[in-house]
Design a protein around this motif. Sequence first.
Motif, PDB file in Angstrom:
ATOM      1  N   ALA A 217       0.816  -1.215   0.000  1.00 33.38           N
ATOM      2  CA  ALA A 217       0.000   0.000   0.000  1.00 33.38           C
ATOM      3  C   ALA A 217       0.850   1.264   0.000  1.00 33.38           C
ATOM      4  CB  ALA A 217      -0.942  -0.011   1.202  1.00 33.38           C
ATOM      5  N   VAL A 218       2.062   1.185   0.570  1.00 32.45           N
ATOM      6  CA  VAL A 218       2.905   2.383   0.635  1.00 32.45           C
ATOM      7  C   VAL A 218       4.040   2.355  -0.389  1.00 32.45           C
ATOM      8  CG1 VAL A 218       2.390   2.827   3.056  1.00 32.45           C
ATOM      9  CG2 VAL A 218       4.348   1.387   2.454  1.00 32.45           C
ATOM     10  N   ARG A 219       4.108   1.291  -1.188  1.00 27.82           N
ATOM     11  CA  ARG A 219       5.202   1.223  -2.164  1.00 27.82           C
ATOM     12  C   ARG A 219       5.182   2.365  -3.177  1.00 27.82           C
ATOM     13  NH1 ARG A 219       5.014  -5.157  -2.712  1.00 27.82           N
ATOM     14  NH2 ARG A 219       6.631  -5.702  -1.183  1.00 27.82           N
ATOM     15  N   PRO A 220       4.007   2.755  -3.700  1.00 32.39           N
ATOM     16  CA  PRO A 220       4.020   3.902  -4.621  1.00 32.39           C
ATOM     17  C   PRO A 220       4.576   5.170  -3.977  1.00 32.39           C
ATOM     18  CG  PRO A 220       1.964   2.687  -4.825  1.00 32.39           C
ATOM     19  CD  PRO A 220       2.666   2.130  -3.632  1.00 32.39           C
ATOM     20  N   ALA A 221       4.188   5.436  -2.734  1.00 28.60           N
ATOM     21  CA  ALA A 221       4.696   6.624  -2.038  1.00 28.60           C
ATOM     22  C   ALA A 221       6.185   6.491  -1.758  1.00 28.60           C
ATOM     23  CB  ALA A 221       3.925   6.831  -0.730  1.00 28.60           C
ATOM     24  N   LEU A 222       6.628   5.285  -1.414  1.00 22.75           N
ATOM     25  CA  LEU A 222       8.046   5.055  -1.168  1.00 22.75           C
ATOM     26  C   LEU A 222       8.854   5.252  -2.445  1.00 22.75           C
ATOM     27  CD1 LEU A 222      10.485   4.120   0.461  1.00 22.75           C
ATOM     28  CD2 LEU A 222       9.759   1.753   0.084  1.00 22.75           C
ATOM     29  N   ALA A 223       8.371   4.686  -3.541  1.00 20.01           N
ATOM     30  CA  ALA A 223       9.081   4.841  -4.817  1.00 20.01           C
ATOM     31  C   ALA A 223       9.154   6.308  -5.232  1.00 20.01           C
ATOM     32  CB  ALA A 223       8.384   4.015  -5.898  1.00 20.01           C
ATOM     33  N   GLN A 224       8.069   7.047  -5.035  1.00 19.35           N
ATOM     34  CA  GLN A 224       8.070   8.461  -5.391  1.00 19.35           C
ATOM     35  C   GLN A 224       9.036   9.249  -4.510  1.00 19.35           C
ATOM     36  OE1 GLN A 224       6.710   9.942  -8.048  1.00 19.35           O
ATOM     37  NE2 GLN A 224       7.867  11.722  -7.342  1.00 19.35           N
ATOM     38  N   ALA A 225       9.120   8.866  -3.223  1.00 17.38           N
ATOM     39  CA  ALA A 225      10.063   9.535  -2.326  1.00 17.38           C
ATOM     40  C   ALA A 225      11.496   9.303  -2.782  1.00 17.38           C
ATOM     41  CB  ALA A 225       9.866   9.032  -0.896  1.00 17.38           C
ATOM     42  N   VAL A 226      11.807   8.082  -3.181  1.00 16.89           N
ATOM     43  CA  VAL A 226      13.160   7.777  -3.654  1.00 16.89           C
ATOM     44  C   VAL A 226      13.461   8.553  -4.939  1.00 16.89           C
ATOM     45  CG1 VAL A 226      14.673   5.959  -4.529  1.00 16.89           C
ATOM     46  CG2 VAL A 226      13.207   5.518  -2.538  1.00 16.89           C
ATOM     47  N   ARG A 227      12.480   8.640  -5.847  1.00 14.14           N
ATOM     48  CA  ARG A 227      12.681   9.425  -7.076  1.00 14.14           C
ATOM     49  C   ARG A 227      12.962  10.890  -6.744  1.00 14.14           C
ATOM     50  NH1 ARG A 227       7.887   6.633  -8.653  1.00 14.14           N
ATOM     51  NH2 ARG A 227       8.375   4.816  -9.968  1.00 14.14           N
ATOM     52  N   SER A 228      12.206  11.420  -5.786  1.00 10.04           N
ATOM     53  CA  SER A 228      12.402  12.826  -5.408  1.00 10.04           C
ATOM     54  C   SER A 228      13.800  13.041  -4.830  1.00 10.04           C
ATOM     55  CB  SER A 228      11.338  13.241  -4.387  1.00 10.04           C
ATOM     56  OG  SER A 228      10.035  13.146  -4.932  1.00 10.04           O
ATOM     57  N   VAL A 234      20.345  13.122  -3.913  1.00  6.21           N
ATOM     58  CA  VAL A 234      20.540  12.205  -2.785  1.00  6.21           C
ATOM     59  C   VAL A 234      20.438  10.781  -3.309  1.00  6.21           C
ATOM     60  CG1 VAL A 234      19.685  11.435  -0.551  1.00  6.21           C
ATOM     61  CG2 VAL A 234      19.571  13.864  -1.162  1.00  6.21           C
ATOM     62  N   GLN A 235      21.566  10.104  -3.367  1.00  3.49           N
ATOM     63  CA  GLN A 235      21.606   8.772  -3.945  1.00  3.49           C
ATOM     64  C   GLN A 235      21.455   7.693  -2.878  1.00  3.49           C
ATOM     65  OE1 GLN A 235      21.553   8.110  -7.234  1.00  3.49           O
ATOM     66  NE2 GLN A 235      21.410  10.339  -7.461  1.00  3.49           N
ATOM     67  N   LEU A 236      20.577   6.751  -3.130  1.00  2.00           N
ATOM     68  CA  LEU A 236      20.407   5.578  -2.290  1.00  2.00           C
ATOM     69  C   LEU A 236      20.653   4.348  -3.150  1.00  2.00           C
ATOM     70  CD1 LEU A 236      17.128   6.469  -0.333  1.00  2.00           C
ATOM     71  CD2 LEU A 236      19.461   6.572   0.523  1.00  2.00           C
ATOM     72  N   SER A 237      21.480   3.447  -2.671  1.00  2.00           N
ATOM     73  CA  SER A 237      21.736   2.224  -3.433  1.00  2.00           C
ATOM     74  C   SER A 237      20.461   1.389  -3.511  1.00  2.00           C
ATOM     75  CB  SER A 237      22.850   1.412  -2.772  1.00  2.00           C
ATOM     76  OG  SER A 237      22.421   0.921  -1.511  1.00  2.00           O
ATOM     77  N   ASP A 238      20.408   0.526  -4.523  1.00  2.00           N
ATOM     78  CA  ASP A 238      19.238  -0.342  -4.666  1.00  2.00           C
ATOM     79  C   ASP A 238      19.039  -1.196  -3.417  1.00  2.00           C
ATOM     80  OD1 ASP A 238      18.893   0.705  -7.161  1.00  2.00           O
ATOM     81  OD2 ASP A 238      19.655  -1.036  -8.253  1.00  2.00           O
ATOM     82  N   PRO A 262       1.144   5.977   5.269  1.00  2.00           N
ATOM     83  CA  PRO A 262       2.039   7.108   4.989  1.00  2.00           C
ATOM     84  C   PRO A 262       2.718   7.680   6.233  1.00  2.00           C
ATOM     85  CG  PRO A 262       0.066   7.298   3.664  1.00  2.00           C
ATOM     86  CD  PRO A 262      -0.162   6.122   4.571  1.00  2.00           C
ATOM     87  N   ALA A 263       2.083   7.548   7.398  1.00  2.00           N
ATOM     88  CA  ALA A 263       2.679   8.039   8.638  1.00  2.00           C
ATOM     89  C   ALA A 263       3.928   7.266   9.030  1.00  2.00           C
ATOM     90  CB  ALA A 263       1.657   7.961   9.777  1.00  2.00           C
ATOM     91  N   ASP A 264       4.184   6.116   8.370  1.00  2.00           N
ATOM     92  CA  ASP A 264       5.319   5.267   8.714  1.00  2.00           C
ATOM     93  C   ASP A 264       6.496   5.419   7.756  1.00  2.00           C
ATOM     94  OD1 ASP A 264       3.895   3.945  10.880  1.00  2.00           O
ATOM     95  OD2 ASP A 264       2.741   2.932   9.311  1.00  2.00           O
ATOM     96  N   LEU A 265       6.452   6.391   6.866  1.00  2.00           N
ATOM     97  CA  LEU A 265       7.531   6.557   5.888  1.00  2.00           C
ATOM     98  C   LEU A 265       8.746   7.293   6.449  1.00  2.00           C
ATOM     99  CD1 LEU A 265       5.491   7.463   2.671  1.00  2.00           C
ATOM    100  CD2 LEU A 265       6.615   5.302   3.199  1.00  2.00           C
ATOM    101  N   TRP A 266       8.664   7.837   7.644  1.00  2.00           N
ATOM    102  CA  TRP A 266       9.735   8.670   8.184  1.00  2.00           C
ATOM    103  C   TRP A 266      11.094   7.994   8.311  1.00  2.00           C
ATOM    104  CZ3 TRP A 266      11.624   6.783  12.768  1.00  2.00           C
ATOM    105  CH2 TRP A 266      10.778   5.938  13.502  1.00  2.00           C
ATOM    106  N   PRO A 267      11.208   6.653   8.466  1.00  2.00           N
ATOM    107  CA  PRO A 267      12.557   6.074   8.559  1.00  2.00           C
ATOM    108  C   PRO A 267      13.404   6.263   7.308  1.00  2.00           C
ATOM    109  CG  PRO A 267      10.946   4.550   9.482  1.00  2.00           C
ATOM    110  CD  PRO A 267      10.170   5.632   8.793  1.00  2.00           C
ATOM    111  N   ILE A 268      12.788   6.667   6.196  1.00  2.00           N
ATOM    112  CA  ILE A 268      13.564   6.938   4.983  1.00  2.00           C
ATOM    113  C   ILE A 268      14.719   7.886   5.291  1.00  2.00           C
ATOM    114  CG2 ILE A 268      13.485   8.024   2.699  1.00  2.00           C
ATOM    115  CD1 ILE A 268      10.582   7.191   2.484  1.00  2.00           C
ATOM    116  N   VAL A 269      14.453   8.894   6.093  1.00  2.00           N
ATOM    117  CA  VAL A 269      15.470   9.916   6.370  1.00  2.00           C
ATOM    118  C   VAL A 269      16.704   9.291   7.002  1.00  2.00           C
ATOM    119  CG1 VAL A 269      15.977  11.982   7.731  1.00  2.00           C
ATOM    120  CG2 VAL A 269      13.766  11.751   6.565  1.00  2.00           C
ATOM    121  N   TYR A 270      16.509   8.341   7.911  1.00  2.00           N
ATOM    122  CA  TYR A 270      17.645   7.750   8.612  1.00  2.00           C
ATOM    123  C   TYR A 270      18.439   6.777   7.753  1.00  2.00           C
ATOM    124  CZ  TYR A 270      15.574   9.736  12.811  1.00  2.00           C
ATOM    125  OH  TYR A 270      15.060  10.608  13.750  1.00  2.00           O
TER     126      TYR A 270
END
Length: 373
Positions: A217-228, A234-238, A262-270
């Motif tokens: 359910a959150v994969r589209p939002a996660l993928a869009q965050a990585v694209r942004s 800001v490069q993240l390895s696969d 969507p409230a659980d996407l915050w660990p991306i930053v770390y």
Amino acid sequence: MSIDVRAALLVATEGLVEREALVELIVLAAVAREHLLIVGPPGTAKSEAVRRVARVVGGQTFEYLLGRFTEPSEIFGPVDLRKLKDGVVETETRGMLPEAEIAFLDEVFLGSSAILNTLLGVLNERVFRRGHTVVRCPLRVCVGASNAIPDTPELAAFADRFLLRSFVDALPDPRLEELLEGGWRGRREVEEDAAPLLPLAELDALAEVAAGMDPSAVRPALAQAVRSLRSAGVQLSDRRVVKLQRLITAAAALAGRDAPEPADLWPIVYAVPTAEAQALAREVLRAQLDVADNAALPAAAEDAAHGRAARARRLTEAAVAALAETPADVERAGWLLRLEGIARELDASFDAAELSPELSTLRGRLVEHLEAS
């Protein structure tokens, strides 16, 4: 279960000024079965944060300060000399890293190539291999610490195994009094409470819940965050992108949810590798992170996102705790300063119309005490 986690972490963070998020990240990493790298100067409570978590969890711990001349036997255990006489190379691992459930390696990048190569197997596969010895490691989380992130290719590749990154610094001058008081009072309280408040079995149960979640359910939002992030440089390895799902489902499990939101996407930053890139990530992902919230890990969620939902939760908790005290319990001037600080931050963060009914009521009570003084 998140209530138990929160209660345990409140004990663990007693007296640790501005290290609440760090303690919470260790627990997030343990549930996600990932590892955390802390970067900062000496004397910034890196090791103390790990010890506090170990106390409330009660697991088998291993802690070591690595140096240029550290021998592998100091980390993994000595070779069994009795069996070596028979030509069998076996390692005595009792009390050493291969049998630890929580590990802390200070100055982790100073280890020799022999140590780091063996550590790769322990971190990645939870397996220790040396000679005839093959040990399945019960390791939940390894926390590494360093003064800086290495820039050599070999060490950078090893550092990439630490999915989570936390950057700490010395406390600012305005909080020195709080540091002195909290360090004196909080250390004694944690040491007196020897019983595990958050047994490893509970963390393991949360890890199973997280592993069983469907993050689709959150994969589209996660993928869009990585694209942004990639568009902003800001490069993240696969590998890190794929493993982000573990952090997100672990955050959801700790928050008591059945599936990530969507409230659980915050660990991306770390998971962003450098302090500068993390600051940029907060700006780039501001809209996505504004809804960040976690009942068990409020400090980490707020620090990652600077989001309004997480800030509202923290201020609610702070107001309830402060109002539960009375001037008879604490020094009155200090108590009133706490109330004033919470009220000021509330007014600076939210318009009156944005406050929830609970937070609006709490603000009114804060003002009543301040005006009565």
